[in-house]
Design an enzyme around this catalytic site. Structure first.
Site, PDB file in Angstrom:
ATOM      1  N   LYS A  80       3.283  23.598  15.699  1.00  0.00           N
ATOM      2  CA  LYS A  80       1.919  23.584  16.224  1.00  0.00           C
ATOM      3  C   LYS A  80       1.999  23.777  17.740  1.00  0.00           C
ATOM      4  CE  LYS A  80      -2.177  20.522  16.066  1.00  0.00           C
ATOM      5  NZ  LYS A  80      -2.707  19.271  15.454  1.00  0.00           N
ATOM      6  N   SER A 155      -6.867  19.828  12.682  1.00  0.00           N
ATOM      7  CA  SER A 155      -6.623  20.784  13.731  1.00  0.00           C
ATOM      8  C   SER A 155      -5.348  21.617  13.558  1.00  0.00           C
ATOM      9  CB  SER A 155      -6.543  20.060  15.077  1.00  0.00           C
ATOM     10  OG  SER A 155      -5.461  19.154  15.096  1.00  0.00           O
ATOM     11  N   SER A 179      -5.346  15.590  10.887  1.00  0.00           N
ATOM     12  CA  SER A 179      -5.041  16.983  11.226  1.00  0.00           C
ATOM     13  C   SER A 179      -3.831  17.603  10.552  1.00  0.00           C
ATOM     14  CB  SER A 179      -4.879  17.142  12.731  1.00  0.00           C
ATOM     15  OG  SER A 179      -6.155  17.212  13.316  1.00  0.00           O
TER      16      SER A 179
HETATM   17  N1  GLN Z   1     -10.609  16.079  13.020  1.00  0.00           N
HETATM   18  C1  GLN Z   1     -10.299  14.880  13.743  1.00  0.00           C
HETATM   19  C2  GLN Z   1     -10.753  15.048  15.174  1.00  0.00           C
HETATM   20  O1  GLN Z   1     -11.348  16.016  15.428  1.00  0.00           O
HETATM   21  C3  GLN Z   1      -8.830  14.609  13.691  1.00  0.00           C
HETATM   22  C4  GLN Z   1      -8.041  15.501  14.563  1.00  0.00           C
HETATM   23  C5  GLN Z   1      -6.585  15.252  14.521  1.00  0.00           C
HETATM   24  O2  GLN Z   1      -6.069  14.587  13.613  1.00  0.00           O
HETATM   25  N2  GLN Z   1      -5.899  15.740  15.533  1.00  0.00           N
HETATM   26  O3  GLN Z   1     -10.530  14.243  16.013  1.00  0.00           O
END
Ligand code: GLN
Length: 490
Positions: A80, A155, A179
């Site tokens: 990532k 994400s 994410s």
């Molecule tokens: N979707 C969640 C957020 O927007 C989790 C994101 C993540 O786990 N990095 O914060």
């Protein structure tokens, strides 16, 4: 046999047995990236030359007869784009870091290198890991390989797409509120968020430091277990990493789950906008585990309804503090036309960050400000403890908790962009696991009527990733979901 169809552990074996070479394997994945990446946008930067060089080095070691090579020796991997890989860009898919070069290796990257895993490149993500669809990336969204009108989740969407579409055998993502698990669910891969402290966060660009954790994406459980073995362990460079033994996770595969006790939290089933397809997949998972001899019981996690609110206070508070460093002085983008120092700070941040990141910084700054700190931030910390205690209580009587990973299969690109709350609700079943600091895995649990993958989440006790692998592997062996593959993107 197409090399990119083999699992990561099978590839490593073939490399060690000299049936193929790391270079051939790496080249085969590179070819797949060249073919499919324009249609799926999983990778935002490619490091093919260094990957092929690393593969050649692996092959020399095999040819020299070296023994004790790692479980994933010679197998390429994708990262990532929020992990530092020395000398290459780490952008977090944000304009503010668009040209930032990592000055050192993250601990996970050091470990991948030590295990002989060539790094193919960096994967697309929501800006600073804030989002559930990869749509908040400055590079535009990754596309779901099962249906390119759908989001891949986020994400870590690019990392999930890379693995699902066989552009990489395995990849790493980060999970702050879901994410890794939610994109795994959307793309039909395995995705694990380890226990907080299991994997070093050194060199991971921080979003919310008390929640962030790095974990693997793979196409099967054996590969996830092997990759966790590569990256897990205490690291003196991360004061929150924990000094506790890392078991050989392969020991947990091919074990009976007879008599294991699985809890079904009533707050997670039948609520939260759960789609019919997802609830049917959960029922089927229960039926399969029952056949395998596991026992189920209904439990309550009474503070579930506060999870989302608690998360969006704690995560944004930490984000507002972590992102204060992007001021145009230390890192990345700077507005060079500003006429004063103050204007340089403000215009750099106004131009460098996207809308979602700004929303979080504002929210986080607000909940930490004098007068609101006690009412919001401190209160949220207390509720976090209550949420953790809910889990502790259930784990006195149960080995694991089973829930859906996400309330629906992958939604359409653009569908939730105008309504942040709807977007936030995608993580309704995953967020509590980060708040409690415990491990959670998303496994392939079938398909919706529209042929979109559905994920099942297994949640475990702290540092009991092995038990999750045991349960997940038993389920994978009893079903044939992992054999399905998305169409090739042209
Ligand atoms: N979707 C969640 C957020 O927007 C989790 C994101 C993540 O786990 N990095 O914060």
């Amino acid at each position: 046999m197409n090399l990119t169809d083999l699992s990561a552990t099978a590839l490593a074996k073939a490399i060690k047995n000299r049936e193929t070479t790391s270079k051939e394997v790496t080249a085969a994945f590179i070819e797949n990236i060249e073919k499919q990446n324009a249609g799926l946008k999983a990778f935002v930067s490619k490091e093919f030359e260094t990957a092929l060089q690393a593969a050649e080095d692996c092959d020399k070691r095999v040819a020299a007869g070296e023994k004790d090579l790692s479980l994933l020796f010679g197998v390429p991997v994708a990262l990532k784009d929020n992990m530092c890989y020395e000398g290459t860009k780490v952008t977090c898919c944000s304009k503010i870091l668009e040209n930032f070069i990592a000055p050192y290796d993250a601990t996970v990257v050091e470990k991948l290198k030590a295990a002989g895993m060539p790094i193919l490149g960096k994967c697309n993500m929501d800006e600073f890991a804030m989002g559930s669809s990869t749509e908040n990336s400055i590079y535009g969204p990754s596309l779901n390989p099962w249906n390119r009108e759908r989001i891949p989740g986020g994400s870590s969407g690019g990392s999930a797409v890379a693995v699902a579409s066989r552009m990489a055998p395995v990849s790493l993502g980060s999970d702050t509120g879901g994410s890794i698990r939610q994109p795994a669910s959307c793309c039909g891969t395995v995705g694990l968020k380890p226990t907080y402290g299991r994997v070093s966060r050194y060199g991971l660009v921080a979003f919310a430091s008390s929640l962030d954790q790095i974990g693997p994406f793979s196409r099967n459980i054996e590969d996830a277990a092997a990759l966790l073995n590569v990256i897990a362990g205490y690291d003196p460079k991360d004061s929150t990493s924990i000094k506790t033994e890392v078991p050989d996770y392969s020991r947990f595969l091919n074990q009976s789950v007879k008599g294991m006790k699985i809890a079904l939290p009533k707050e997670y089933l039948g609520k939260g906008g759960l789609s019919l397809d997802v609830s049917e997949a959960v029922k089927e998972a229960i039926a399969i585990y029952t056949k395998l001899g596991a026992e189920f019981g209904e439990v309550s996690l009474p503070h579930t309804e506060y999870c989302l609110a608690t998360y969006y206070i704690i995560a944004t508070a930490e984000a507002s503090s972590n992102l204060a460093r992007y001021d145009g002085v230390h890192y990345g983008y700077r507005n060079k036309n500003a006429k004063s120092l103050y204007e340089m700070y403000t215009s750099t941040r106004a131009e460098g960050f996207g809308d979602e990141v700004k929303r979080r910084i504002m929210l986080g700054t607000y909940v930490l400000s004098a007068g609101y700190y006690d009412a919001y931030y401190l209160k949220a910390q207390k509720v976090r403890t209550l949420i953790k205690r809910d889990f502790d209580k259930v784990f006195k009587d149960y080995d694991c908790i089973l829930t859906p990973t996400a309330p629906t299969p992958a939604f359409k690109i653009g569908e939730k962009l105008a309504d942040p709350i709807q977007m936030y609700l995608s993580d309704i079943f995953t967020i509590s696991v980060n708040l409690a600091g415990i491990p959670g895995i998303s496994i392939q649990g079938g398909f919706s009527r529209e042929k979109l993958p559905i994920g099942i989440q297994l949640i475990g006790k702290p540092f009991m990733e092995g038990e999750l692998f045991k349960l997940a592997h038993a389920y994978e062996t009893a079903t044939s979901w992992i054999k399905s593959r998305p169409p090739e993107a042209k």
